[in-house]
Motif scaffolding. Sequence first.
Motif, PDB file in Angstrom:
ATOM      1  N   PHE A 194       9.938   5.194   3.352  1.00  0.00           N
ATOM      2  CA  PHE A 194       9.416   6.414   2.740  1.00  0.00           C
ATOM      3  C   PHE A 194      10.207   6.689   1.471  1.00  0.00           C
ATOM      4  O   PHE A 194      11.426   6.543   1.445  1.00  0.00           O
ATOM      5  N   VAL A 195       9.513   7.094   0.417  1.00  0.00           N
ATOM      6  CA  VAL A 195      10.161   7.499  -0.822  1.00  0.00           C
ATOM      7  C   VAL A 195      10.130   9.023  -0.851  1.00  0.00           C
ATOM      8  O   VAL A 195       9.053   9.618  -0.826  1.00  0.00           O
ATOM      9  N   LEU A 196      11.301   9.631  -0.890  1.00  0.00           N
ATOM     10  CA  LEU A 196      11.410  11.086  -0.982  1.00  0.00           C
ATOM     11  C   LEU A 196      11.759  11.426  -2.420  1.00  0.00           C
ATOM     12  O   LEU A 196      12.861  11.136  -2.882  1.00  0.00           O
ATOM     13  N   HIS A 197      10.795  11.989  -3.135  1.00  0.00           N
ATOM     14  CA  HIS A 197      10.963  12.296  -4.547  1.00  0.00           C
ATOM     15  C   HIS A 197      11.762  13.576  -4.716  1.00  0.00           C
ATOM     16  O   HIS A 197      11.704  14.489  -3.891  1.00  0.00           O
ATOM     17  N   GLU A 198      12.527  13.629  -5.790  1.00  0.00           N
ATOM     18  CA  GLU A 198      13.353  14.778  -6.158  1.00  0.00           C
ATOM     19  C   GLU A 198      14.382  15.110  -5.087  1.00  0.00           C
ATOM     20  O   GLU A 198      14.679  16.273  -4.810  1.00  0.00           O
ATOM     21  N   GLU A 199      14.928  14.075  -4.443  1.00  0.00           N
ATOM     22  CA  GLU A 199      15.972  14.237  -3.436  1.00  0.00           C
ATOM     23  C   GLU A 199      17.107  13.265  -3.718  1.00  0.00           C
ATOM     24  O   GLU A 199      16.947  12.318  -4.479  1.00  0.00           O
ATOM     25  N   ASP A 200      18.268  13.512  -3.099  1.00  0.00           N
ATOM     26  CA  ASP A 200      19.431  12.668  -3.334  1.00  0.00           C
ATOM     27  C   ASP A 200      20.223  12.483  -2.041  1.00  0.00           C
ATOM     28  O   ASP A 200      19.696  12.706  -0.952  1.00  0.00           O
ATOM     29  N   HIS A 201      21.502  12.111  -2.170  1.00  0.00           N
ATOM     30  CA  HIS A 201      22.343  11.836  -1.010  1.00  0.00           C
ATOM     31  C   HIS A 201      22.459  13.034  -0.062  1.00  0.00           C
ATOM     32  O   HIS A 201      22.648  12.852   1.138  1.00  0.00           O
ATOM     33  N   ASP A 230       0.842  -1.174   0.000  1.00  0.00           N
ATOM     34  CA  ASP A 230       0.000   0.000   0.000  1.00  0.00           C
ATOM     35  C   ASP A 230       0.887   1.237   0.000  1.00  0.00           C
ATOM     36  O   ASP A 230       1.871   1.307   0.709  1.00  0.00           O
ATOM     37  N   LYS A 231       0.527   2.220  -0.804  1.00  0.00           N
ATOM     38  CA  LYS A 231       1.296   3.459  -0.864  1.00  0.00           C
ATOM     39  C   LYS A 231       0.377   4.602  -0.461  1.00  0.00           C
ATOM     40  O   LYS A 231      -0.762   4.666  -0.852  1.00  0.00           O
ATOM     41  N   SER A 232       0.914   5.508   0.314  1.00  0.00           N
ATOM     42  CA  SER A 232       0.146   6.695   0.652  1.00  0.00           C
ATOM     43  C   SER A 232       1.058   7.896   0.552  1.00  0.00           C
ATOM     44  O   SER A 232       2.244   7.811   0.834  1.00  0.00           O
ATOM     45  N   ASP A 233       0.495   9.003   0.104  1.00  0.00           N
ATOM     46  CA  ASP A 233       1.267  10.226  -0.040  1.00  0.00           C
ATOM     47  C   ASP A 233       1.137  11.082   1.198  1.00  0.00           C
ATOM     48  O   ASP A 233       0.085  11.176   1.810  1.00  0.00           O
ATOM     49  N   THR A 234       2.234  11.690   1.548  1.00  0.00           N
ATOM     50  CA  THR A 234       2.250  12.643   2.636  1.00  0.00           C
ATOM     51  C   THR A 234       3.251  13.702   2.252  1.00  0.00           C
ATOM     52  O   THR A 234       3.942  13.577   1.264  1.00  0.00           O
ATOM     53  N   GLY A 235       3.346  14.735   3.003  1.00  0.00           N
ATOM     54  CA  GLY A 235       4.324  15.771   2.701  1.00  0.00           C
ATOM     55  C   GLY A 235       4.882  16.339   3.973  1.00  0.00           C
ATOM     56  O   GLY A 235       4.212  16.389   4.999  1.00  0.00           O
ATOM     57  N   VAL A 236       6.121  16.728   3.917  1.00  0.00           N
ATOM     58  CA  VAL A 236       6.775  17.366   5.044  1.00  0.00           C
ATOM     59  C   VAL A 236       7.287  18.700   4.550  1.00  0.00           C
ATOM     60  O   VAL A 236       7.950  18.772   3.517  1.00  0.00           O
ATOM     61  N   LYS A 237       6.973  19.760   5.250  1.00  0.00           N
ATOM     62  CA  LYS A 237       7.400  21.076   4.837  1.00  0.00           C
ATOM     63  C   LYS A 237       8.847  21.277   5.243  1.00  0.00           C
ATOM     64  O   LYS A 237       9.209  21.169   6.400  1.00  0.00           O
ATOM     65  N   ALA A 238       9.694  21.555   4.274  1.00  0.00           N
ATOM     66  CA  ALA A 238      11.108  21.831   4.514  1.00  0.00           C
ATOM     67  C   ALA A 238      11.380  23.230   3.989  1.00  0.00           C
ATOM     68  O   ALA A 238      11.454  23.449   2.792  1.00  0.00           O
ATOM     69  N   GLY A 239      11.494  24.191   4.896  1.00  0.00           N
ATOM     70  CA  GLY A 239      11.673  25.582   4.475  1.00  0.00           C
ATOM     71  C   GLY A 239      10.392  26.070   3.839  1.00  0.00           C
ATOM     72  O   GLY A 239       9.320  25.975   4.409  1.00  0.00           O
ATOM     73  N   GLU A 240      10.516  26.582   2.620  1.00  0.00           N
ATOM     74  CA  GLU A 240       9.355  27.101   1.907  1.00  0.00           C
ATOM     75  C   GLU A 240       8.733  26.070   0.979  1.00  0.00           C
ATOM     76  O   GLU A 240       7.678  26.296   0.427  1.00  0.00           O
ATOM     77  N   GLU A 241       9.400  24.952   0.777  1.00  0.00           N
ATOM     78  CA  GLU A 241       8.910  23.938  -0.145  1.00  0.00           C
ATOM     79  C   GLU A 241       8.365  22.737   0.611  1.00  0.00           C
ATOM     80  O   GLU A 241       8.798  22.430   1.704  1.00  0.00           O
ATOM     81  N   LYS A 242       7.433  22.061  -0.014  1.00  0.00           N
ATOM     82  CA  LYS A 242       6.898  20.836   0.553  1.00  0.00           C
ATOM     83  C   LYS A 242       7.503  19.666  -0.208  1.00  0.00           C
ATOM     84  O   LYS A 242       7.365  19.571  -1.424  1.00  0.00           O
ATOM     85  N   VAL A 243       8.224  18.808   0.506  1.00  0.00           N
ATOM     86  CA  VAL A 243       8.872  17.652  -0.101  1.00  0.00           C
ATOM     87  C   VAL A 243       7.828  16.568  -0.301  1.00  0.00           C
ATOM     88  O   VAL A 243       7.093  16.231   0.619  1.00  0.00           O
ATOM     89  N   LYS A 244       7.771  16.008  -1.498  1.00  0.00           N
ATOM     90  CA  LYS A 244       6.802  14.943  -1.784  1.00  0.00           C
ATOM     91  C   LYS A 244       7.340  13.636  -1.226  1.00  0.00           C
ATOM     92  O   LYS A 244       8.411  13.188  -1.593  1.00  0.00           O
ATOM     93  N   ILE A 245       6.572  13.061  -0.325  1.00  0.00           N
ATOM     94  CA  ILE A 245       6.960  11.814   0.321  1.00  0.00           C
ATOM     95  C   ILE A 245       5.867  10.786   0.106  1.00  0.00           C
ATOM     96  O   ILE A 245       4.685  11.068   0.283  1.00  0.00           O
ATOM     97  N   GLU A 246       6.288   9.607  -0.257  1.00  0.00           N
ATOM     98  CA  GLU A 246       5.373   8.489  -0.459  1.00  0.00           C
ATOM     99  C   GLU A 246       5.726   7.431   0.588  1.00  0.00           C
ATOM    100  O   GLU A 246       6.887   7.077   0.753  1.00  0.00           O
ATOM    101  N   GLU A 247       4.743   6.957   1.315  1.00  0.00           N
ATOM    102  CA  GLU A 247       4.956   5.929   2.328  1.00  0.00           C
ATOM    103  C   GLU A 247       4.616   4.575   1.732  1.00  0.00           C
ATOM    104  O   GLU A 247       3.549   4.401   1.143  1.00  0.00           O
ATOM    105  N   ILE A 248       5.531   3.637   1.865  1.00  0.00           N
ATOM    106  CA  ILE A 248       5.294   2.293   1.348  1.00  0.00           C
ATOM    107  C   ILE A 248       5.043   1.361   2.526  1.00  0.00           C
ATOM    108  O   ILE A 248       5.902   1.214   3.400  1.00  0.00           O
TER     109      ILE A 248
END
Length: 120
Positions: free
Chosen positions: A36-43, A4-22
């Motif tokens: 958690f899958v953090l989209h558009e993020e890296d190391h 099951d996947k669900s979307d959530t978001g965590v506000k980091a500064g002024e942007e909301k990071v797209k997070i998917e919970e698996i």
Amino acid sequence: MSGDKSDTGVKAGEEKVKIEEIRPNEDDESQSCRTFVLHEEDHTLGNALRYVIMKDPRVEVCGYSVPHPSEDKILLRIQTDTTCSAEDALRTGVDNLQSLSELILKKFDKAIEKHKQRLS
């Protein structure tokens, strides 16, 4: 990964990071172990977040991986004791990392200002 996947978001500064919970399966009642899958993020964020989350005494395991270098996402795995959920640990970690980043920025700005005063 199935589950099951669900979307959530965590506000980091002024942007909301797209997070998917698996979730491993629909019957999984435990809130203490999640990926958690953090989209558009890296190391950059992955390693900093893993470090800060592991400082929380309620967290037993936290690690991250980049599935493939061409994919613009990281997988963050958190396992906690029974006193908090993995999502709570993630939110606390993001808040702590943001506070730490703000503190470092303030110290950096003060050091720059002090250096400018010495030069003038």
